[in-house]
Design a protein around this motif. Sequence first.
Motif: not given
Length: 388
Positions: A277-282, A352-354, A366-372, A378-383
């Motif tokens: 979800r974070r990747g999709v939003r990004a 999958m996201l990439e 137009s989007c920025n895959p590395p940003e996603a 960040t989900a894993w880092v925060e966890d």
Amino acid sequence: MEELEPLLMIPGPTDLPDKVREALARPMINHRGAEFADVLGRCTEGLRQVFVTEQDVLTLTSSGTGGMEAAVANTLSPGDRVLALSAGNFGERMAKIARAFGAEVQQLDFEWGAAIDVGAVQRALRAADKPFRAVLWTHNETSTAITHDTPELCRLAQEHGALSVVDCISGMAGSEFHTDEWSVDVVIAGSQKGLMLPPGLAFISLSDRAWEATAGATMPRFYFDLVAARESLAKGQTPYTPAVSLFFALEAALEIVLAEGMEAVWRRHRLMGEAVRRGVRALGLELFGDVSHASAVVTAVRMPEGLDAKELLTRCAEREQVTIARGQGKLGGKIFRLAHLGMVNEARVLRMLEATARTLDRMGYSCNPPEALEAARTAWVEDDEVVS
Ligand SMILES: Cc1ncc(COP(=O)(O)O)c(C=O)c1O
């Protein structure tokens, strides 16, 4: 060009662990012999732990829908009033099965993408002039990527003297589920989802109340007679020839799942969902549905304006070797679905996201895959921070 390993990221069937694939290749055995009885016994014990129940879990040789049919046909009689809660493709199917077998179905429809409104269910149960025999719903509505409030719905059903019949086909072994603690009367699961098996097995467990109901239930049944299945299980058998190879694979899959532990399995899926979800939003994309009830095993995303969903899926599979899922029924063309079910880890989710982002980019979004990917990580880092 570099050979890419194909990834199957649809909400079932999932990719298979090597141990499962190896088990499928084992030589055939006598399904009426002691060796099969041992396999069946170990599988049933393992499934109890996955379902978190003290009851028997019966394994049927059929796809998940056979399990849904068994649930209806064994606990109900023609003319029984049932309340079918539908907020997507699979909620619809449960209602259709109940109708096909002669139940008098009151269908309560919710918007696709919404969570089942518990208040509305309570009102319907209270307003009934004749009590409902059962309430039917889908725990994890795969078509909309929404998980419904099964504990609360079970409580309501029980309060009104109705059986709770829950399709957890795409949720089991992915989304948190406590059969006994939540007092679920009938729960159905399928092999090709969190259990990482090929399609072909359905699993079903009944509470004491549901077993009592089977005694008086008169809907027609033969292949899916659960009393016969339970009697056979006591002898280490199934009533008819089982898909023996799938039982070998089930034993291997259960070893993997239970070595990780159910709490860890549920947590991993929840985290994968958060990361997606974070990747999709990004990427600037819009998540579909009520995200406060987001599924732990699949995420639905609105198709960007002017782009073709079929083209996204085809190009992603062909160029990136990553298969993602289409929208079903009336959501066809409007959404696509990213599954994080079964054999999923950080690397697979990021790929999958990439792949999705790169394909959309090639299609002119137009989007920025590395940003996603950064946002997903960040989900894993925060966890890790929470856990340590
Ligand atoms: C929630 C849900 N219910 C029922 C089914 C039907 O299962 P099967 O296709 O194995 O019959 C599925 C399959 O995707 C599902 O996700």
